[in-house]
Design an enzyme around this catalytic site. Structure first.
Site, PDB file in Angstrom:
ATOM      1  N   GLU A  97      -1.562 -12.024  16.144  1.00 32.60           N
ATOM      2  CA  GLU A  97      -1.466 -10.938  15.566  1.00 32.60           C
ATOM      3  C   GLU A  97      -2.680 -10.570  14.793  1.00 32.60           C
ATOM      4  OE1 GLU A  97       3.429 -10.963  15.597  1.00 32.60           O
ATOM      5  OE2 GLU A  97       2.342 -10.995  13.531  1.00 32.60           O
ATOM      6  N   CYS A 110      -6.947  -7.956   9.082  1.00 34.05           N
ATOM      7  CA  CYS A 110      -6.881  -9.324   8.838  1.00 34.05           C
ATOM      8  C   CYS A 110      -6.698 -10.065  10.328  1.00 34.05           C
ATOM      9  CB  CYS A 110      -5.516  -9.335   8.241  1.00 34.05           C
ATOM     10  SG  CYS A 110      -4.799 -10.948   8.043  1.00 34.05           S
ATOM     11  N   CYS A 117      -0.336 -22.709  14.149  1.00 37.09           N
ATOM     12  CA  CYS A 117      -1.189 -23.370  13.051  1.00 37.09           C
ATOM     13  C   CYS A 117      -0.469 -24.789  12.883  1.00 37.09           C
ATOM     14  CB  CYS A 117      -1.139 -22.632  11.746  1.00 37.09           C
ATOM     15  SG  CYS A 117      -2.112 -23.639  10.637  1.00 37.09           S
ATOM     16  N   CYS A 121       2.542 -25.384   6.607  1.00 35.22           N
ATOM     17  CA  CYS A 121       3.253 -25.268   5.378  1.00 35.22           C
ATOM     18  C   CYS A 121       4.607 -24.351   5.507  1.00 35.22           C
ATOM     19  CB  CYS A 121       2.332 -24.038   4.878  1.00 35.22           C
ATOM     20  SG  CYS A 121       0.513 -24.399   4.634  1.00 35.22           S
ATOM     21  N   CYS A 124       5.490 -20.500   5.338  1.00 32.61           N
ATOM     22  CA  CYS A 124       4.535 -19.669   6.259  1.00 32.61           C
ATOM     23  C   CYS A 124       5.094 -19.517   7.728  1.00 32.61           C
ATOM     24  CB  CYS A 124       3.070 -20.386   6.289  1.00 32.61           C
ATOM     25  SG  CYS A 124       2.106 -19.425   7.562  1.00 32.61           S
ATOM     26  N   GLY A 167      -3.414 -19.083  11.739  1.00 33.75           N
ATOM     27  CA  GLY A 167      -4.291 -20.164  11.900  1.00 33.75           C
ATOM     28  C   GLY A 167      -4.938 -20.379  10.827  1.00 33.75           C
ATOM     29  N   GLU A 168      -5.545 -21.762  10.645  1.00 35.52           N
ATOM     30  CA  GLU A 168      -6.431 -22.080   9.785  1.00 35.52           C
ATOM     31  C   GLU A 168      -7.926 -22.026  10.290  1.00 35.52           C
ATOM     32  OE1 GLU A 168      -6.475 -23.064   6.569  1.00 35.52           O
ATOM     33  OE2 GLU A 168      -8.566 -23.852   7.107  1.00 35.52           O
ATOM     34  N   SER A 220      -6.107 -21.460  -0.621  1.00 38.35           N
ATOM     35  CA  SER A 220      -4.531 -21.228  -0.708  1.00 38.35           C
ATOM     36  C   SER A 220      -4.283 -22.469  -1.481  1.00 38.35           C
ATOM     37  CB  SER A 220      -3.761 -21.108   0.720  1.00 38.35           C
ATOM     38  OG  SER A 220      -4.579 -20.065   1.375  1.00 38.35           O
ATOM     39  N   LEU A 221      -4.232 -22.146  -2.918  1.00 38.15           N
ATOM     40  CA  LEU A 221      -3.792 -23.081  -3.659  1.00 38.15           C
ATOM     41  C   LEU A 221      -2.219 -23.443  -3.896  1.00 38.15           C
ATOM     42  CD1 LEU A 221      -5.221 -25.297  -5.480  1.00 38.15           C
ATOM     43  CD2 LEU A 221      -4.693 -23.658  -7.539  1.00 38.15           C
ATOM     44  N   CYS A 339      -0.263  -9.430   5.539  1.00 42.55           N
ATOM     45  CA  CYS A 339      -1.361 -10.237   5.890  1.00 42.55           C
ATOM     46  C   CYS A 339      -1.073 -11.841   5.416  1.00 42.55           C
ATOM     47  CB  CYS A 339      -2.463  -9.763   5.218  1.00 42.55           C
ATOM     48  SG  CYS A 339      -4.171 -10.248   6.012  1.00 42.55           S
TER      49      CYS A 339
END
Ligand code: SAH
Ligand code: SF4
Length: 362
Positions: A97, A110, A117, A121, A124, A167-168, A220-221, A339
């Site tokens: 997407e 975005c 991924c 997480c 997500c 994705g990362e 992304s903490l 996003c």
């Protein structure tokens, strides 16, 4: 519209080859043909088949091996038309997407860097769906091409690109880096208007700091103690918070740019007074900026986002502790287009609006 009606599985996206690779494919052609092709692809956002200053036989020849990889499977926009989301399908059936957001002074796309991924997480939607594969350079760039075409229709200029879709990006490092190079050199998007968001893959963050780019880095903490962060972001076990802080410091030293720390606020999980104190400490050590965003609900995760009053109080408290903080609004939640929580999974068509157009044109 493209003349090719079926997609060849072995075809490569026209936005994948470098200029040099095109030049070697065009060895038997006059040299200016590569320039014409490149200008068509990167300045006019055209599929090769539509670059009419190239002779038809040459366009056909290109089309035999190079075809756009992304076919729109669905397209949705918010009522005000300010947010647009595409679901793309690729020849192997994988889907990704892309979201385009128009703001008063800028238009931001975005984009996704992987189908799915592997980072897992739990909050997500992409993580819940699991990993399929890395995207190619062309599959990454075609998302930008589509966004720029859509922006142009509205007389808007696409100004910003964020790698905050599926994705990362740091797990698809080489393709992402090559795509960034093309965005800067060929799409003429300023490096400072590009942001890569990472879950915190430290070796790649260190490498990225050394690339000599002015591209922004978001981390992304979501939690500032290792126990909580590991429960939210499993990869924290491999790269704990002290390592992340050191990586942010190095990035700042090398690029003179501060990292932004992303914090999805989860009700009663990471929005407590204790969290403010821990985050203020990490942000200060990392010399980073903080972006707060309420968690978007996803089907596979029980908790919800913090209420707006809590977000505001959390931000005020951070600010009082000397931290630079911004509260970000969720965009396009009514079409699941927030996003960074693009859903490849079960809720991907559960928007409160029905798609305004669903065009399958290839
Ligand atoms: N993999 C990268 C980039 C894609 S995710 C990363 O994790 O940084 C982009 C952003 O969306 C990340 O900050 C991520 O933590 C955030 N995100 C994921 N799911 C979310 C959700 N349900 N609500 C709010 N933000 C979310
Ligand atoms: Fe992957 Fe980012 Fe989602 Fe984590 S938040 S699962 S790293 S896309």
């Amino acid at each position: 519209m493209s003349e090719s009606t079926t997609h060849d599985h072995d075809a490569v996206s026209p936005w994948t080859p470098s200029r040099q690779q095109w030049a070697s494919l065009f060895e038997d052609e006059p040299r200016y043909r590569v320039d014409q092709l490149w200008t068509g692809l990167y300045h006019h956002d055209l599929d090769p088949i539509d670059i009419t200053n190239l002779p038809k036989p040459l366009r056909r020849r290109i089309g035999q091996q190079h075809q756009p990889a992304l076919t729109p499977a669905a397209e949705q926009q918010t009522i005000d038309g300010d947010t647009l989301k595409w679901l793309w399908s690729m020849p192997d059936g994988a889907e990704v997407e892309t979201v385009l957001m128009h703001y008063p002074k800028r238009s931001t796309v975005c984009i996704s860097s992987q189908a799915g991924c592997a980072m897992g997480c739990g909050f997500c939607a992409t993580g819940q769906a699991g990993y399929q594969r890395n995207l190619t350079v062309g599959e990454i760039l075609e998302q930008v091409v589509a966004a720029r075409r859509a922006a142009t229709i509205r007389s808007r200029r696409l100004s910003n690109v964020v790698f905050m879709g599926m994705g990362e990006p740091m797990a698809n490092y080489d393709q992402v880096l090559e795509a960034i190079g093309r965005l800067i050199a060929d799409f003429e998007i300023g490096a400072r208007n590009i942001t890569v968001s990472t879950v915190g893959l430290v070796p790649q963050m260190l490498r990225f700091a050394e690339e000599g780019l002015q591209v922004g880095l978001a981390l992304s903490l979501h939690a500032a103690n290792d126990e909580l962060r590991t429960s939210l972001v499993p990869v924290n076990r491999r790269h704990p918070i002290d390592e992340l802080v050191a990586a942010c410091q190095l990035f700042r030293e090398r690029t003179r740019r501060r990292v932004s720390l992303e914090w999805a606020m989860i009700d009663a999980v990471n929005d407590r007074d204790q969290d403010v104190a821990e985050l203020a400490d990490v942000a200060t050590r990392a010399r980073a900026h903080v972006n707060l965003i309420p968690l978007n609900p996803t089907p596979g995760w029980p908790t919800t986002g913090s209420p707006p009053e809590r977000v505001a109080a959390f931000a005020a408290d951070l600010s009082a502790r000397g931290v630079n903080v911004t509260v970000r609004a969720n965009r396009g939640t009514d079409i699941d287009a927030a996003c960074g929580q693009l859903a490849g999974g079960p809720n991907r068509r559960s928007g409160t609006e029905s798609p305004v157009s669903l065009d399958r044109h290839r």
